[in-house]
Every structure is written in structure tokens, then in C-alpha cells.
Design an enzyme around this catalytic site. Structure first.
Site, PDB file in Angstrom:
ATOM      1  N   ASP A   1     -10.241  -3.602  -5.306  1.00  0.00           N
ATOM      2  CA  ASP A   1      -9.397  -2.551  -4.738  1.00  0.00           C
ATOM      3  C   ASP A   1      -9.267  -1.438  -5.770  1.00  0.00           C
ATOM      4  OD1 ASP A   1      -7.373  -0.965  -3.671  1.00  0.00           O
ATOM      5  OD2 ASP A   1      -5.924  -2.600  -3.448  1.00  0.00           O
TER       6      ASP A   1
ATOM      7  N   SER B   1       0.836  -1.202   0.000  1.00  0.00           N
ATOM      8  CA  SER B   1       0.000   0.000   0.000  1.00  0.00           C
ATOM      9  C   SER B   1       0.874   1.257   0.000  1.00  0.00           C
ATOM     10  CB  SER B   1      -0.955  -0.045   1.194  1.00  0.00           C
ATOM     11  OG  SER B   1      -1.980   0.902   1.078  1.00  0.00           O
TER      12      SER B   1
ATOM     13  N   HIS C   1      -8.117  -4.900  -0.484  1.00  0.00           N
ATOM     14  CA  HIS C   1      -6.945  -4.160  -0.017  1.00  0.00           C
ATOM     15  C   HIS C   1      -6.665  -4.510   1.449  1.00  0.00           C
ATOM     16  CE1 HIS C   1      -4.086  -0.858  -0.557  1.00  0.00           C
ATOM     17  NE2 HIS C   1      -4.301  -0.593   0.720  1.00  0.00           N
TER      18      HIS C   1
END
Length: 314
Positions: free
Chosen positions: A247, A152, A277
Site C-alpha cells: 500500500d 483510509s 489497501h
């Protein structure tokens, strides 16, 4: 546009994981202060935390003035520099502690987790400056190859460090493995539209984190902030980008791989179906998430060993 039916796209194991994760957040979570968000996130991470695999040793030490945690299972010629996720606002050495320990055990490589400064106390470019300072100090402290990795927000930092490091460090970077990274892609198309309201991360969530990270004024055309805003993708190390289908960030992986391959480099993007995610934490509850994590560790192991292609999607 017809919204995806996540009850169909996601199986019962992922829903059970999301229900457990969401149970830590109060109904009015959107009104929480940053400190309250961090406290809730830390409690959630602690609930999912797994014991370290046997034989993994850890200690905390600063590199380049940045707090870090080192994981070793044996003597290794390869060092993985890991940047944790959390939107540049939450997370730290403890939130991804078990993930890093399991990467170390699975690959045999030394793993060093970097506790870069978080916003809003430290707005951009503070997070990048810490990521870069730690990388430089780690490269000076250890011989051998380096694999840059992160999930991320951490995937963003790993890519930004790789792009900044071009032309230096004598080819020490063996490759990078980016896990559902946010790279600053085009929000007018692809997964940004199809999965704008996906479970676990929405485009509105991303906008919130961007405002906090930037102090309210996101930089323009600064690849340290958004690696996809670079104009030069040559001379980057072999790159694996692993994203998940449900996501909004998934298209960033596709775009980044295309940019590197178009510039004559080596990049592979793989999108895993049926996952959301942040699903690294779901590996203890979901067979799909566990398989995804196995792909992550296999890619890190292969990239560090100089093997290409570095991932099998069979």
C-alpha cells in the site's frame, strides 16, 4: 527501482478477494463518472456485506446535522466515532455497515458511523466540517470516553478531529485507531515509491482523489487536510496506526507514529505483511485479513479501556 512481485507478496486468498472485488469494475473504469463509480462501489460493498452479529441494534440519527448510524450491543461507557474510507468520494453508512457492527460486537462499545459529505459536491473543508460537527454533537450527547477510528480517508478525518480537539473536551478522547490512513506524508520516499503501483490503490489513484476532494487546488500546510502537515504533535491521545505492506500509504503510519512519539506522546505503528489497501472487506475471504481485523478490534477495545500498549504484534 525494481517493482515488487505481488504474485509473491500476496497469497492466493488475497488474490481471490481482489479478483472478486475487481469483477464489479468494467474494463474502462477510469472513464466512469463519479456517480457511476459510486454505483459500482456500492454494488461491490453489498456483495461483501455480512449479517450483523446477534444482539447488535442499529438506528439512524443525525448528530450536528450530519447523518449517522448508531450501533449498540449493550450499555457502554465508551463511544467509538467511526469515519469510513472511500477517498472522500465514495462510501457511506452502508459501505462500512458490517464493519461497524462487528466492531460493536467485538468490543461491546457503542459505535457511531458518520456519513460526512463527499466530493465533488462538497469539497474540502466540507468533509472535515461534518466530521468535526458530528464529533462535537456525539461528545455532547454521550458521557464517557470516546475512541476516534477510521479507515483510509476516514483515518485522515479521525486524526484531523483528534488534532483539532486538543485542549477541549476534558480529556474525553481515550485514543484513536487509524486503519491504513492517508495523512499527507512525503511522496518522495518510502511506500509511496516502493508501492506506487500497488494493487487496489496506486499513487495515481490518490492524486485523482486529492484533486476531486480539494476542487483542484489542494491546501498547503493545513492539518485538517493532511494531519502530517501539522507542526505540533503534542497532547494527542494514545494512537494506534495499523497499515498494510502492499500500500503506498503505509509510510504515513510510520511517520505519524514517529511524530507523536517524538513529541512525547504514545503511538504505535504496525504494518501487516501480505495485505492490500481496503482489506477490511477481505476478512471474509482471507485469514490474514481476518487476523488484521482482529487487531483492529483489539486495539479499539484496549484504547477504550485505557490499556497501553494497545496492540500485540506477536
Amino acid at each position: 527501482m525494481i517493482q515488487p512481485d505481488y504474485r509473491v507478496l500476496l497469497d492466493e486468498e488475497i488474490w481471490a478477494y481482489m479478483d472478486r472485488s475487481d469483477s464489479f469494475y468494467p474494463p474502462d473504469a477510469v472513464s466512469l463518472t463519479i456517480d457511476q463509480q459510486r454505483a459500482v462501489y456500492n454494488r461491490m460493498c453489498a456483495a461483501f456485506h455480512q449479517p450483523h452479529p446477534d444482539g447488535v441494534r442499529t438506528w439512524d440519527v443525525a448528530f450536528g446535522g450530519v447523518p449517522c448510524r448508531v450501533y449498540e450491543a449493550d450499555t457502554s461507557a465508551i463511544t467509538v466515532v467511526y469515519y469510513h474510507g472511500g477517498g472522500f468520494v465514495v462510501g457511506g453508512l452502508d459501505s462500512h455497515d458490517d464493519v461497524c457492527a462487528e466492531i460493536c460486537a467485538a468490543t461491546g462499545y457503542r459505535v457511531i458511523s458518520v456519513d460526512y459529505a463527499l466530493a465533488p459536491e462538497a469539497v474540502f473543508p466540507a468533509c472535515f466540517n461534518d466530521a468535526w460537527a458530528a464529533f462535537q454533537a456525539i461528545a455532547a450527547a454521550y458521557d464517557g470516553g470516546i475512541v476516534l477510528a477510521g479507515d483510509s480517508a476516514g483515518g485522515n478525518l479521525a486524526a484531523a478531529v483528534a488534532q483539532t480537539a486538543r485542549g477541549s473536551h476534558d480529556g474525553r478522547i481515550a485514543g484513536q485507531v487509524l486503519i491504513y490512513p492517508g495523512l499527507g506524508g512525503d511522496r518522495s520516499k518510502g511506500s509511496y515509491i516502493t508501492h506506487a503501483n500497488a494493487p487496489q490503490l496506486t499513487v495515481a489513484d490518490m492524486e485523482f482523489y486529492q484533486q476531486v476532494r480539494s476542487g483542484g487546488v489542494p491546501p498547503v500546510d493545513d492539518p485538517r487536510y493532511a494531519p502530517l502537515h501539522d507542526t505540533d504533535f503534542t497532547d494527542l491521545p494514545p494512537t494506534v496506526i495499523l497499515t498494510v505492506a502492499c500500500d503506498p500509504l503505509s509510510s504515513d503510519g510510520e511517520a505519524y507514529a514517529a511524530a507523536i512519539n517524538g513529541a512525547g506522546g504514545q503511538a504505535h505503528w504496525h504494518e501487516a505483511a501480505g495485505l492490500v489497501h481496503g482489506c477490511l472487506r477481505a476478512r471474509v475471504m482471507s485469514r490474514k485479513a481476518a487476523a488484521f481485523f482482529d487487531q483492529v478490534t483489539a486495539a479499539i477495545g484496549a484504547v477504550g479501556a485505557g490499556q497501553w500498549p494497545a496492540i500485540s504484534t506477536a
